[in-house]
Design an enzyme around this catalytic site. Structure first.
Site, short mmCIF file in Angstrom:
data_model
loop_
_atom_site.label_atom_id
_atom_site.label_comp_id
_atom_site.label_asym_id
_atom_site.label_seq_id
_atom_site.Cartn_x
_atom_site.Cartn_y
_atom_site.Cartn_z
N HIS A 1 0.84 -1.22 0.00
CA HIS A 1 0.00 0.00 0.00
C HIS A 1 0.86 1.25 0.00
CE1 HIS A 1 -3.13 2.88 1.39
NE2 HIS A 1 -3.94 2.00 0.84
N ILE B 1 1.85 4.91 1.22
CA ILE B 1 0.90 5.76 1.95
C ILE B 1 0.30 4.92 3.06
CG2 ILE B 1 -1.28 7.02 1.82
CD1 ILE B 1 -0.67 7.55 -1.14
N GLY C 1 -5.71 4.52 5.38
CA GLY C 1 -6.61 5.30 6.23
C GLY C 1 -7.16 4.51 7.40
N VAL C 2 -7.46 3.25 7.18
CA VAL C 2 -8.01 2.43 8.26
C VAL C 2 -7.00 2.29 9.41
CG1 VAL C 2 -7.31 0.20 7.27
CG2 VAL C 2 -9.33 0.33 8.73
N GLU D 1 -7.41 3.47 13.26
CA GLU D 1 -7.10 2.55 14.36
C GLU D 1 -6.12 3.20 15.34
OE1 GLU D 1 -6.83 -0.67 16.91
OE2 GLU D 1 -8.32 -0.36 15.34
#
Length: 146
Positions: free
Chosen positions: A49, A55, A58-59, A63
């Site tokens: 990723h 990057i 986002g998850v 978290e």
């Protein structure tokens, strides 16, 4: 009050690669906490990723922010050993990509707590620039193996 990684591991049940808080730089138990995540290229998510333009997903930012809020809730002795489970997320916004070399500073504030249930608002910043935010509902529970 500053909490280093050894103290954080006494509070949160998470372990690598899912312990996403390196240090707590401020904490007001049951109210708020500010934490740091040092983002490095050696983390497993960057293999996929994205391999040519890493990057932070986002998850994982969400978290990490939730873990900072969890520390504010789980720091007091009466909550030690419990786990915080997501009940929902709202008002999620991403404004700046987080990349290896960044230091993600996350601020979490408990907005409402009723027994073992609550809601928190968290924001994250890189070099003082807003990166992401979210509102999280959670429930505290004893781990299933107890």
């Amino acid at each position: 009050m500053v909490l280093e990684i050894d103290e954080i591991k006494k509070i949160l049940p998470h372990r690598a690669p899912f312990l996403l808080v390196d240090r707590i730089i401020e904490i007001d138990p049951f109210k708020s906490a500010t934490g740091i995540k040092n983002v490095t290229y050696n983390e497993p998510q960057f293999r996929g990723h994205f391999p040519h333009q890493a990057i932070m997903p986002g998850v994982l930012i969400l978290e990490a922010m939730a873990q900072v809020g969890g520390i504010a809730m789980l720091y007091p002795e009466e909550n030690r050993g419990k786990i915080a489970l997501f009940g929902g997320m709202d008002n999620i916004k991403f404004k700046k990509p987080v990349v290896p070399g960044d230091q993600l500073v996350m601020k979490a504030e408990l907005m409402k707590v009723h027994g073992d249930y609550g809601r928190l608002h968290a924001e994250s910043f890189v070099d003082g620039v807003f990166a992401a935010q979210g509102d999280f509902t959670f429930a505290l529970q004893q781990p299933a193996n107890e």
